[in-house]
Design a protein around this motif. Structure first.
Motif, short mmCIF file in Angstrom:
data_model
loop_
_atom_site.label_atom_id
_atom_site.label_comp_id
_atom_site.label_asym_id
_atom_site.label_seq_id
_atom_site.Cartn_x
_atom_site.Cartn_y
_atom_site.Cartn_z
N ILE A 1 1.02 -58.80 37.23
CA ILE A 1 0.34 -59.09 38.32
C ILE A 1 -0.98 -57.94 38.13
N CYS A 2 -0.82 -57.20 36.81
CA CYS A 2 -2.65 -56.76 36.75
C CYS A 2 -2.85 -57.73 36.19
N SER A 3 -3.32 -58.59 35.65
CA SER A 3 -4.33 -59.49 34.93
C SER A 3 -4.15 -60.46 36.19
N LEU A 4 -3.15 -60.69 37.21
CA LEU A 4 -3.55 -61.21 38.61
C LEU A 4 -4.64 -60.68 39.10
N TYR A 5 -4.57 -59.33 39.01
CA TYR A 5 -5.70 -58.78 40.27
C TYR A 5 -7.15 -58.52 39.12
N ARG A 6 -7.46 -58.40 37.61
CA ARG A 6 -7.94 -58.09 37.19
C ARG A 6 -8.54 -60.05 37.11
N LEU A 7 -7.76 -60.52 37.08
CA LEU A 7 -9.07 -61.98 37.38
C LEU A 7 -9.28 -62.31 38.81
N GLY A 8 -8.16 -62.28 39.81
CA GLY A 8 -8.32 -62.79 40.47
C GLY A 8 -9.38 -61.68 41.28
N ALA A 9 -9.61 -60.24 41.69
CA ALA A 9 -10.26 -59.32 42.35
C ALA A 9 -11.91 -58.97 41.38
N GLY A 10 -11.14 -59.68 40.11
CA GLY A 10 -13.00 -60.01 39.40
C GLY A 10 -13.46 -60.77 39.91
N ILE B 1 -1.86 -56.96 48.55
CA ILE B 1 -1.11 -58.36 48.69
C ILE B 1 0.00 -57.93 47.59
N LEU B 2 -0.67 -57.49 46.70
CA LEU B 2 -0.63 -57.05 45.04
C LEU B 2 0.25 -56.49 44.48
N ILE B 3 -0.15 -55.04 45.28
CA ILE B 3 0.84 -53.80 45.02
C ILE B 3 1.77 -53.96 45.56
N ALA B 4 1.90 -55.04 47.21
CA ALA B 4 2.88 -55.07 48.20
C ALA B 4 4.60 -55.85 47.24
N ILE B 5 3.21 -56.77 46.36
CA ILE B 5 4.92 -57.56 45.24
C ILE B 5 4.79 -56.44 44.29
N ASN B 6 4.47 -56.08 43.53
CA ASN B 6 4.57 -55.39 42.86
C ASN B 6 5.70 -54.06 42.88
N TYR B 7 5.24 -53.53 44.46
CA TYR B 7 6.01 -52.79 44.62
C TYR B 7 7.72 -53.47 44.80
N LEU B 8 7.44 -54.42 45.83
CA LEU B 8 9.10 -55.29 46.09
C LEU B 8 9.52 -56.68 44.72
N THR B 9 9.56 -55.98 43.80
CA THR B 9 9.64 -56.94 43.17
C THR B 9 9.89 -55.47 41.49
N ARG B 10 9.95 -54.61 41.76
CA ARG B 10 9.85 -53.60 40.93
C ARG B 10 11.77 -54.42 40.73
N PRO B 11 12.45 -53.15 39.23
CA PRO B 11 13.43 -53.88 39.15
C PRO B 11 14.46 -51.82 40.66
N PRO B 12 15.61 -52.50 40.65
CA PRO B 12 16.53 -51.08 41.67
C PRO B 12 16.60 -49.90 40.61
#
Length: 92
Positions: A29-38, A80-91
């Protein structure tokens, strides 16, 4: 003039300011954020600046609306990326 320039450069400044804190996101998600947002921040801001500088009055108006679209898309992508990061974190 100064406010208009700041408005055009705002997504780029926000992207640069959030580059280091984006490490808190998961790796993909970090890579996607850096590429997409950049791409959104720099290409959108650059195109808006081009419209404002070389297209006369109508280009300035178009640059304003296009920059609103860039800022909105950047904010939506980040949320959206922050929400995906939050929802896919391990319990815990």
């Amino acid at each position: 003039m100064l406010i208009g320039l700041l408005f055009l450069l705002l997504p780029m400044l926000v992207y640069i300011a959030t580059y280091a804190p984006s490490r808190r996101l998961r790796a993909r998600i970090c890579s996607l954020y850096r590429l997409g947002a950049g791409i959104v921040a720099f290409a959108g801001g650059g195109f808006s600046l081009y419209l404002a500088a070389y297209s006369g009055d109508q280009g300035g108006i178009t640059a304003y609306y296009f920059q609103l679209l860039v800022i909105g898309f950047y904010a939506l992508l980040s949320a959206i990326l922050i929400a995906i990061n939050y929802l896919t974190r391990p319990p815990e």
